[in-house]
Design a protein around this motif. Structure first.
Motif, PDB file in Angstrom:
ATOM      1  N   THR A   5      49.693  15.249  31.000  1.00 20.31           N
ATOM      2  CA  THR A   5      50.478  16.442  31.341  1.00 20.31           C
ATOM      3  C   THR A   5      49.827  17.251  32.461  1.00 20.31           C
ATOM      4  OG1 THR A   5      51.157  16.511  29.048  1.00 20.31           O
ATOM      5  CG2 THR A   5      51.599  18.470  30.333  1.00 20.31           C
ATOM      6  N   PHE A   8      50.355  15.599  35.726  1.00 26.50           N
ATOM      7  CA  PHE A   8      51.766  15.718  36.095  1.00 26.50           C
ATOM      8  C   PHE A   8      52.064  17.120  36.620  1.00 26.50           C
ATOM      9  CE2 PHE A   8      56.262  16.296  35.575  1.00 26.50           C
ATOM     10  CZ  PHE A   8      56.763  15.082  36.050  1.00 26.50           C
ATOM     11  N   GLU A   9      51.468  18.122  35.963  1.00 24.43           N
ATOM     12  CA  GLU A   9      51.678  19.509  36.411  1.00 24.43           C
ATOM     13  C   GLU A   9      51.206  19.679  37.865  1.00 24.43           C
ATOM     14  OE1 GLU A   9      49.875  22.505  33.926  1.00 24.43           O
ATOM     15  OE2 GLU A   9      50.298  24.105  35.367  1.00 24.43           O
ATOM     16  N   PHE A  12      53.620  17.993  40.136  1.00 19.98           N
ATOM     17  CA  PHE A  12      54.850  18.799  40.203  1.00 19.98           C
ATOM     18  C   PHE A  12      54.662  19.968  41.167  1.00 19.98           C
ATOM     19  CE2 PHE A  12      57.748  22.129  39.037  1.00 19.98           C
ATOM     20  CZ  PHE A  12      58.903  21.489  38.608  1.00 19.98           C
ATOM     21  N   LYS A  13      53.575  20.733  40.950  1.00 16.46           N
ATOM     22  CA  LYS A  13      53.384  21.949  41.750  1.00 16.46           C
ATOM     23  C   LYS A  13      53.102  21.629  43.221  1.00 16.46           C
ATOM     24  CE  LYS A  13      52.248  25.116  38.060  1.00 16.46           C
ATOM     25  NZ  LYS A  13      51.245  25.924  37.386  1.00 16.46           N
ATOM     26  N   PHE A  16      56.914  19.919  44.466  1.00 19.91           N
ATOM     27  CA  PHE A  16      58.272  20.379  44.139  1.00 19.91           C
ATOM     28  C   PHE A  16      59.016  20.893  45.383  1.00 19.91           C
ATOM     29  CE2 PHE A  16      61.590  23.248  42.782  1.00 19.91           C
ATOM     30  CZ  PHE A  16      62.243  22.467  41.846  1.00 19.91           C
ATOM     31  N   TRP A  45      58.692  11.819  34.705  1.00 17.57           N
ATOM     32  CA  TRP A  45      58.079  12.255  33.443  1.00 17.57           C
ATOM     33  C   TRP A  45      58.448  11.282  32.306  1.00 17.57           C
ATOM     34  CZ3 TRP A  45      54.496  15.002  31.164  1.00 17.57           C
ATOM     35  CH2 TRP A  45      54.647  15.376  29.831  1.00 17.57           C
TER      36      TRP A  45
ATOM     37  N   THR B  20      57.081  27.870  42.470  1.00 16.10           N
ATOM     38  CA  THR B  20      56.755  26.603  41.783  1.00 16.10           C
ATOM     39  C   THR B  20      56.273  26.841  40.339  1.00 16.10           C
ATOM     40  OG1 THR B  20      54.682  26.681  42.992  1.00 16.10           O
ATOM     41  CG2 THR B  20      56.270  25.068  43.715  1.00 16.10           C
ATOM     42  N   TRP B  24      58.054  25.087  37.309  1.00 13.39           N
ATOM     43  CA  TRP B  24      57.271  24.301  36.344  1.00 13.39           C
ATOM     44  C   TRP B  24      57.577  24.773  34.916  1.00 13.39           C
ATOM     45  CZ3 TRP B  24      55.317  20.047  34.941  1.00 13.39           C
ATOM     46  CH2 TRP B  24      54.367  19.954  33.918  1.00 13.39           C
ATOM     47  N   PHE B  27      60.799  23.351  34.006  1.00  8.42           N
ATOM     48  CA  PHE B  27      60.683  21.907  33.761  1.00  8.42           C
ATOM     49  C   PHE B  27      60.070  21.659  32.381  1.00  8.42           C
ATOM     50  CE2 PHE B  27      58.655  17.817  33.779  1.00  8.42           C
ATOM     51  CZ  PHE B  27      59.619  17.000  34.355  1.00  8.42           C
TER      52      PHE B  27
END
Lengths: 166, 279
Positions: A5, A8-9, A12-13, A16, A45, B20, B24, B27
């Motif tokens: 996780t 992945f965070e 993502f950040k 995105f 995910w 973001t 997040w 999400f």
């Protein structure tokens, strides 16, 4: 195997905004582009357990985002001709210059969003809201010289961060 | 200097507004990612945090045994919005967590809340919507209200419809809590009901604040609760200056702009991002 996780965070950040900008080049609607970016991340995910460590998650994200954008264009009939849709479909998302453009956009956005608040406001009003220095000075209650100083500082910061130039 | 040679190629102005951290949080809510260890409690909750968390997790364990469809949503640095059932809207404030369980067999939808949330519950004659905090159970049938659990107290503020609240400690029940009523349940289970003049206490959700001849000190405290920022009032004269006004759907900078011009005071951010109010 798999992505945890926390990793992945971070992915993502970091990605995105650029994935949204990439989708936006096709769909031309920021809210829909954000929605498509969310869906692309969700697909990654859901597959996180199957993704080998060290694999190129970014490439996978853009590939999914590309497919989702093509589907969106088809579903919303947002293309000028069948040929245009076919051209977009055939684009290879791994070599697409659109990815580079989207990542440059994201880097610029990140730099501008990290500027001191006043410089950011002045810069956005000038470059993106297309206001004159006089109008910005009036609206913010500052002098034209201060507006110019903020612009100079903002452009200097952009040049340094994005193009590596002083 | 000629700026036009290097205008950055950003295609859409709205891309600058993407947050973001907020995306997040959205999400995480959609993916059902739960990280209870990362919950950050506001300073004034710290004393109660360990007790609340233990009590909360105990109930969670019970819920999961008997009601398998539990979903946990956490909001840390940003408030988030979510929809449960088909159209019940829940706004979860910063530093808050809720666990939802759809318990269809006995016609209940249960929520366990730690922190603060605003609920807009759809009318559904076939089921009862129930919210538990450490201190109370709130039962509703189609209404909008805020539940805030902090420092051992649970505060319920109703904006429409009506709700029933039952204290866990005393089993006392208050029925027909309607628009404009606010109930506070204290740690000992004692409950008191009062009428509120405005909904400033839930401005974090409604984004509407009304001030009627209130001091800057009081106004800043309410703005901070609504918007979440650091501030310092520079001098006593500014603290006691008074203001009347309504702010509806305005961002904090617009609010400060009005206050600054009305009272003729400076409001600016220092290097740490703290807002300094007054000369």
């Amino acid at each position: 195997m798999g992505i945890d996780t926390k990793t992945f965070e971070t992915v993502f950040k970091q990605n995105f905004v650029s994935v949204t900008a990439y989708c936006n080049k096709y769909v031309r609607d920021t809210e829909d582009a954000k929605d498509l970016a969310h869906r692309a991340f969700m697909k990654v995910w859901e597959k996180r357990e199957e993704i080998p460590q060290g694999s190129n998650v970014r490439a996978l994200l853009y590939k999914i985002a590309h497919n989702l954008s093509v589907n969106y264009l088809r579903d919303h009939k947002k293309f000028a001709s069948e040929d245009e849709l076919e051209a977009v479909e055939c684009e290879n998302s791994e070599t697409s210059t659109d990815i580079e453009a989207a990542e440059l956009e994201a880097a610029i956005i990140d730099t501008i969003n990290h500027m001191p608040e006043k410089s950011r406001t002045v810069f956005l009003m000038s470059r993106y809201d297309k206001l004159t220095n006089t109008s910005i000075a009036d609206q913010l209650g500052i002098s034209i010289k201060t507006v110019e100083a903020h612009m100079t500082a903002a452009l200097k910061m952009l040049r340094k961060k994005i193009w590596g130039k002083e | 200097m000629n700026h036009n040679n290097d205008i950055p190629p950003v295609s859409d102005r709205r891309l600058f507004d993407i947050d973001t951290d907020l995306e997040w949080a959205r999400f995480k809510a959609a993916a059902g990612i739960c990280e209870p260890k990362t919950i950050k409690f506001a300073r004034y909750w710290k004393a109660a945090a360990s007790i609340v968390l233990v009590a909360g997790l105990g109930l969670l364990g019970y819920n999961q045994l008997s009601k398998p469809k539990a979903e946990t949503i956490v909001a840390d640095s940003q408030a988030i919005e979510t929809t449960v059932e088909t159209s019940t809207q829940i706004s979860l404030n910063r530093n808050s967590k809720l666990t939802c369980t759809d318990n269809r067999k006995n016609g209940q939808f249960n929520v366990y809340l730690e922190g603060e949330a605003y609920f807009d519950v759809e009318k559904n004659p076939g089921r009862t919507f129930m919210i538990d905090t450490k201190g109370v159970t709130v039962t509703v049938r189609g209404t909008s209200f805020d539940v805030c659990e902090a420092g051992g107290n649970t505060t319920i503020t109703v904006t429409s419809g009506n709700v029933e609240v039952k204290s866990h400690a005393t089993d006392q029940t208050v029925q027909n809590l309607t628009r404009g009523k606010q109930l506070v349940c204290h740690p000992d289970g004692k409950m008191e009901v009062k009428t509120v003049d405005n909904f400033n206490c839930i401005a974090w959700k409604l984004h509407k604040l009304e001030f009627n001849d209130q001091t800057v000190e009081d106004i800043m405290r309410q703005l901070q609760a609504a918007y979440g920022f650091k501030y310092r009032i520079a001098d006593q004269a500014t603290k006691s200056a008074k203001l009347t006004g309504t702010f509806d759907q305005q961002d904090i900078k617009a609010v400060f702009n009005v206050i600054s011009q009305t009272l003729d005071i400076d409001i600016a951010q220092d290097a740490d991002g703290t807002w300094i109010v007054g000369k």
